[in-house]
Enzyme design. Sequence first.
Site, PDB file in Angstrom:
ATOM      1  N   GLU A  82       2.501  -8.258  -1.842  1.00  0.00           N
ATOM      2  CA  GLU A  82       1.200  -8.807  -1.425  1.00  0.00           C
ATOM      3  C   GLU A  82       1.067 -10.308  -1.637  1.00  0.00           C
ATOM      4  OE1 GLU A  82       1.613  -5.860  -2.717  1.00  0.00           O
ATOM      5  OE2 GLU A  82       0.150  -4.425  -1.974  1.00  0.00           O
TER       6      GLU A  82
ATOM      7  N   GLY B  33       0.817  -1.221   0.000  1.00  0.00           N
ATOM      8  CA  GLY B  33       0.000   0.000   0.000  1.00  0.00           C
ATOM      9  C   GLY B  33       0.850   1.269   0.000  1.00  0.00           C
TER      10      GLY B  33
HETATM   11  N1  DAK Z   1       1.979  -3.520   8.921  1.00  0.00           N
HETATM   12  C1  DAK Z   1       2.063  -3.516  10.272  1.00  0.00           C
HETATM   13  N2  DAK Z   1       3.222  -3.414  10.919  1.00  0.00           N
HETATM   14  C2  DAK Z   1       4.357  -3.327  10.207  1.00  0.00           C
HETATM   15  C3  DAK Z   1       4.340  -3.319   8.781  1.00  0.00           C
HETATM   16  C4  DAK Z   1       3.057  -3.414   8.122  1.00  0.00           C
HETATM   17  N3  DAK Z   1       2.927  -3.393   6.804  1.00  0.00           N
HETATM   18  N4  DAK Z   1       5.611  -3.226   8.345  1.00  0.00           N
HETATM   19  C5  DAK Z   1       6.392  -3.170   9.443  1.00  0.00           C
HETATM   20  N5  DAK Z   1       5.641  -3.214  10.556  1.00  0.00           N
HETATM   21  C6  DAK Z   1       6.080  -3.178  11.950  1.00  0.00           C
HETATM   22  C7  DAK Z   1       6.736  -4.515  12.324  1.00  0.00           C
HETATM   23  O1  DAK Z   1       5.742  -5.455  12.698  1.00  0.00           O
HETATM   24  C8  DAK Z   1       7.600  -4.090  13.510  1.00  0.00           C
HETATM   25  O2  DAK Z   1       6.767  -3.956  14.640  1.00  0.00           O
HETATM   26  P1  DAK Z   1       7.212  -4.535  16.103  1.00  0.00           P
HETATM   27  O3  DAK Z   1       7.495  -5.972  15.899  1.00  0.00           O
HETATM   28  O4  DAK Z   1       8.443  -3.729  16.459  1.00  0.00           O
HETATM   29  O5  DAK Z   1       6.030  -4.254  16.992  1.00  0.00           O
HETATM   30  C9  DAK Z   1       8.054  -2.691  13.120  1.00  0.00           C
HETATM   31  O6  DAK Z   1       7.151  -2.246  12.113  1.00  0.00           O
HETATM   32  C10 DAK Z   1       9.466  -2.666  12.533  1.00  0.00           C
HETATM   33  O7  DAK Z   1       9.518  -3.605  11.486  1.00  0.00           O
HETATM   34  P2  DAK Z   1      10.660  -4.747  11.396  1.00  0.00           P
HETATM   35  O8  DAK Z   1      11.181  -5.113  12.739  1.00  0.00           O
HETATM   36  O9  DAK Z   1      10.131  -5.827  10.528  1.00  0.00           O
HETATM   37  O10 DAK Z   1      11.819  -3.926  10.627  1.00  0.00           O
HETATM   38  P3  DAK Z   1      12.947  -4.520   9.671  1.00  0.00           P
HETATM   39  O11 DAK Z   1      13.901  -3.413   9.417  1.00  0.00           O
HETATM   40  O12 DAK Z   1      13.482  -5.809  10.205  1.00  0.00           O
HETATM   41  O13 DAK Z   1      12.183  -4.853   8.301  1.00  0.00           O
HETATM   42  C11 DAK Z   1      10.589  -4.441   6.506  1.00  0.00           C
HETATM   43  C12 DAK Z   1      11.602  -3.833   7.558  1.00  0.00           C
HETATM   44  C13 DAK Z   1       9.885  -3.256   5.819  1.00  0.00           C
HETATM   45  C14 DAK Z   1      11.379  -5.227   5.459  1.00  0.00           C
HETATM   46  C15 DAK Z   1       9.607  -5.361   7.258  1.00  0.00           C
HETATM   47  O14 DAK Z   1       9.063  -4.645   8.347  1.00  0.00           O
HETATM   48  C16 DAK Z   1       8.495  -5.849   6.408  1.00  0.00           C
HETATM   49  O15 DAK Z   1       8.696  -6.777   5.587  1.00  0.00           O
HETATM   50  N6  DAK Z   1       7.328  -5.273   6.577  1.00  0.00           N
HETATM   51  C17 DAK Z   1       6.133  -5.699   5.931  1.00  0.00           C
HETATM   52  C18 DAK Z   1       6.117  -5.331   4.469  1.00  0.00           C
HETATM   53  C19 DAK Z   1       4.828  -5.767   3.830  1.00  0.00           C
HETATM   54  O16 DAK Z   1       4.677  -6.964   3.586  1.00  0.00           O
HETATM   55  N7  DAK Z   1       3.916  -4.848   3.744  1.00  0.00           N
HETATM   56  C20 DAK Z   1       2.553  -5.142   3.440  1.00  0.00           C
HETATM   57  C21 DAK Z   1       2.406  -5.328   1.990  1.00  0.00           C
HETATM   58  S1  DAK Z   1       0.787  -5.870   1.649  1.00  0.00           S
HETATM   59  C22 DAK Z   1      -6.416  -3.970   1.402  1.00  0.00           C
HETATM   60  C23 DAK Z   1      -5.864  -3.197   0.402  1.00  0.00           C
HETATM   61  C24 DAK Z   1      -4.510  -3.190   0.245  1.00  0.00           C
HETATM   62  C25 DAK Z   1      -3.716  -3.943   1.054  1.00  0.00           C
HETATM   63  C26 DAK Z   1      -4.297  -4.715   2.041  1.00  0.00           C
HETATM   64  C27 DAK Z   1      -5.637  -4.742   2.231  1.00  0.00           C
HETATM   65  N8  DAK Z   1      -7.770  -3.970   1.606  1.00  0.00           N
HETATM   66  C28 DAK Z   1      -8.559  -3.025   0.909  1.00  0.00           C
HETATM   67  C29 DAK Z   1      -8.417  -4.767   2.575  1.00  0.00           C
HETATM   68  C30 DAK Z   1      -2.299  -3.864   0.884  1.00  0.00           C
HETATM   69  C31 DAK Z   1      -1.525  -4.761   1.436  1.00  0.00           C
HETATM   70  C32 DAK Z   1      -0.114  -4.494   1.583  1.00  0.00           C
HETATM   71  O17 DAK Z   1       0.364  -3.392   1.659  1.00  0.00           O
END
Ligand code: DAK
Length: 258
Positions: free
Chosen positions: A134, A111
Amino acid sequence: MFENISLEVANHIGVLTINRPKQLNALNKLTIQEANSALKELATDQSVGVVIITGVGDKAFVAGADIKEFADFSIAEGGALAQQGQALLFDLVAHFPKPIIAAVNGFALGGGLELAMSAHIRIASSNAKMGLPEVSLGVIPGYGGTQRLAELVGKGKANELIFTAGMISADEAYRCGLVNSVVEQDELMDTAKKMASKILRNSPMAIRSAIKAVNAGYTSGVNGYEVEIEEFAKCFGTPEFKEGTTAFLEKRKANFRE
Ligand code: DAK
């Protein structure tokens, strides 16, 4: 006034900062609603000519939609929220009547990249990492990502990025046309503001028309050339056209912001 964003206006530039550093600025419902309210304010604020969207800190622009929030959605909730979210934020940004520059200062994932792609222009810091992960979570991009990524980088590269769920560097994003330019992180906001200042010298009404005409070409069922003709014609009735042409003939700089 806002919990998850901050808003500053100075020198005709509105800066909207997503402010959830502990979650790497992930977008939850409240953040989307607040960004919607802030953008509506900026749309009607006559002193504002350009908007910059960025994320707080030096690590993330926006690391995606908040995974904790959508982890247990049903099919119906997912569909409803995708529609609402697109209308509230992503389409609002894309069709905003004033130019929006995304200053991508770190991770722009899911997002977050969809938000940056909705903006009219993207400038990235050299540490930025971008991707649509995603499918690694069992969903597809739901805020316009499948459409806007293909528009910006072409279908083949968009498919590669979406299917692999991989992240690309700022330099690769520049090479494939995903961002307009890449600068060092400490120069990012200055670079975005300099570009905004250049834009601010020009006619706000003409820019508004240009946004409509360019977007029309990417809207299914709409003929972009026809919209261009309509918007072109409208310009002739504006005081700004009079000022622009008069200034040229009088050998002075046009003043569109008095
Ligand atoms: N959501 C919630 N929390 C998140 C997050 C996210 N997207 N990304 C990071 N955080 C949080 C982590 O959980 C962590 O929290 P604590 O454990 O400290 O409480 C904190 O931020 C720091 O993250 P990391 O410890 O993981 O930090 P690193 O440097 O190790 O890694 C990273 C950074 C960006 C590579 C990693 O955090 C990561 O992979 N994050 C997730 C990336 C991701 O998969 N994003 C989501 C993509 S899917 C929808 C429409 C659209 C969408 C969904 C629904 N609807 C209409 C229903 C879209 C979906 C997406 O965006």
